[in-house]
Structures are given as C-alpha cells and as structure tokens.
Design an enzyme around this catalytic site. Sequence first.
Site, PDB file in Angstrom:
ATOM      1  N   ASP A 185     -11.045   0.174 -23.640  1.00  0.00           N
ATOM      2  CA  ASP A 185     -11.571   0.096 -22.330  1.00  0.00           C
ATOM      3  C   ASP A 185     -11.515   1.454 -21.563  1.00  0.00           C
ATOM      4  O   ASP A 185     -10.759   2.440 -21.815  1.00  0.00           O
ATOM      5  CB  ASP A 185     -10.689  -0.852 -21.447  1.00  0.00           C
ATOM      6  CG  ASP A 185     -11.363  -2.225 -21.699  1.00  0.00           C
ATOM      7  OD1 ASP A 185     -12.579  -2.348 -22.393  1.00  0.00           O
ATOM      8  OD2 ASP A 185     -10.830  -3.402 -21.467  1.00  0.00           O
ATOM      9  N   ARG A 212      -3.912  -8.308 -19.744  1.00  0.00           N
ATOM     10  CA  ARG A 212      -4.869  -8.062 -21.118  1.00  0.00           C
ATOM     11  C   ARG A 212      -4.094  -7.077 -22.061  1.00  0.00           C
ATOM     12  O   ARG A 212      -4.565  -7.225 -23.174  1.00  0.00           O
ATOM     13  CB  ARG A 212      -6.027  -7.024 -20.177  1.00  0.00           C
ATOM     14  CG  ARG A 212      -6.747  -7.756 -19.326  1.00  0.00           C
ATOM     15  CD  ARG A 212      -7.841  -6.848 -18.775  1.00  0.00           C
ATOM     16  NE  ARG A 212      -8.804  -6.348 -19.598  1.00  0.00           N
ATOM     17  CZ  ARG A 212      -8.904  -5.354 -20.178  1.00  0.00           C
ATOM     18  NH1 ARG A 212      -7.846  -4.467 -20.024  1.00  0.00           N
ATOM     19  NH2 ARG A 212      -9.694  -4.943 -20.958  1.00  0.00           N
ATOM     20  N   PRO A 245       0.857  -1.403   0.140  1.00  0.00           N
ATOM     21  CA  PRO A 245      -0.059  -0.092  -0.001  1.00  0.00           C
ATOM     22  C   PRO A 245       0.907   1.268   0.169  1.00  0.00           C
ATOM     23  O   PRO A 245       0.367   2.292  -0.264  1.00  0.00           O
ATOM     24  CB  PRO A 245      -0.821  -0.131   1.439  1.00  0.00           C
ATOM     25  CG  PRO A 245       0.116  -1.001   2.178  1.00  0.00           C
ATOM     26  CD  PRO A 245       0.612  -1.959   1.245  1.00  0.00           C
TER      27      PRO A 245
END
Length: 237
Positions: free
Chosen positions: A166, A151, A86
């Site tokens: 997209d 992808r 994070p």
Amino acid sequence: MIIDILSLFPDYFKGPFDESILKRARESGLIDIHHVNIRDFAEDTHRRVDDRPFGGGPGMVLMPGPTLAAIRSVKKPMSRVIYLSPQGPVLTAEKCRALAAEKHLVLLCGHYEGLDQRVLDIGVDEEISIGDYVLTNGCLAAIVLIDAMVRFIPGVLGHADAAAEDSFENGLLDCPHYTRPRVYEDPLTKQSYEVPSVLLNGNHQEIARWRAVESWAKTERVRKDLIDKRTRAQKSQ
C-alpha cells in the site's frame, strides 16, 4: 490485541467496528474492542467530569480524577495508553505497524478543550494526531487509528502482502490499479479508456518496473515532500 476506548460517548462507535474488515477481525478473535464511559468514574452525584480552565478562556477541560480512574480501570502492565490529540505527532504507516505489535492499547478520546495536563503527565504514554486540524472530539480519531493499525496485524487482511504494497510502505504513494473490463466506455462522454498494455502482457518484471515508475511519478506530483524525505534518508545512510 485488546483495545479499550475511553470516551464520553461510547455510542459514537456503533457501526464502524461492525462492518467489513474490522468486523471480521473481531469475529475471528484477532482484535477485542471494549468501550469505557469516562462519566462512569465521576466523583459527584451529577456525574460531572469537566470544569472551567484555570486562568480563564473558553470551553471545558476534562478533570484529572475521573479520567485517571477510567485509565486505571483497564490499564495492565503491558498496556500502552494513547491520547488522541492534535498536539501529538501525526499518525504514519510506520507508527501503525509499531502499534500493531502491542498487546493492549488504551485509546483516550479528548473532548471539549482537552485534558487536564496532569492526566498526560501521570497516565498517558504518548499523544497521536491524525492531522493538522481539530475535531469536535477524539472518537473519530480513535476509529481512524484502529482502522489504519489493524491492517498490520497478521491475519486481518486476506493477502499477506496486501499491507506491504500500500501507499507509504516504501515511502511513496501507491501505483494506479485496474480491473475488468479491459476497455471502458464512459456512457456520458462516449470516450474509451483502456488498461495499460503492460499490465496485460504477463511479464511480471515489466509490470513491477511500470508500477515503480508510476508510484514515483504520482508521489512527485502530489506529495513531493515524501520524495524529499526519502532522498534525505538515503543520503544519511
């Protein structure tokens, strides 16, 4: 592409890589995913890989010895070692596209309170976050990164332009999409909902304009920060 995932829970990944697009990408040889258990590189008979943090505080920290040994067991000259954390920059479509060009990714999954800083200093190329929140471990973040990144590998998606159309690819969110039937009647409310007529007229220029307008409107409504970023980028050119 070869992907090595280093974690304490290799069984965590059973399932996500065995379905749909990721499964086909593996079966076609476009990606090759391996799992490495950091605990296999423990330096004592108890297979201990973590310890209490110096300076006090809650939780446990992964020790440098076993973690670096796990990294070095798979690292090659062309490898890029990524720590899912994070504290790293947030993953973006642009970053996914860049990672898709790599030949070998080593994904290091954090656990507990994280890693000994010396692992980052010695063995990690970059940290990547999937959002401003904390997970119980980095395994899910690794799955998200792989799913978003593959992808962009040629051949993974059925249509060559699918990824390019997209959300986020032009700095905006995607436009609405519709399919059959042309008129849908909600069985609960009995209301009818029709496909926008512009999508049915066969005029590709009008359709492209409609999609661009809708994409901009959706982005301005829910992610105005992307509009501001796009505007700043255009002014700086």
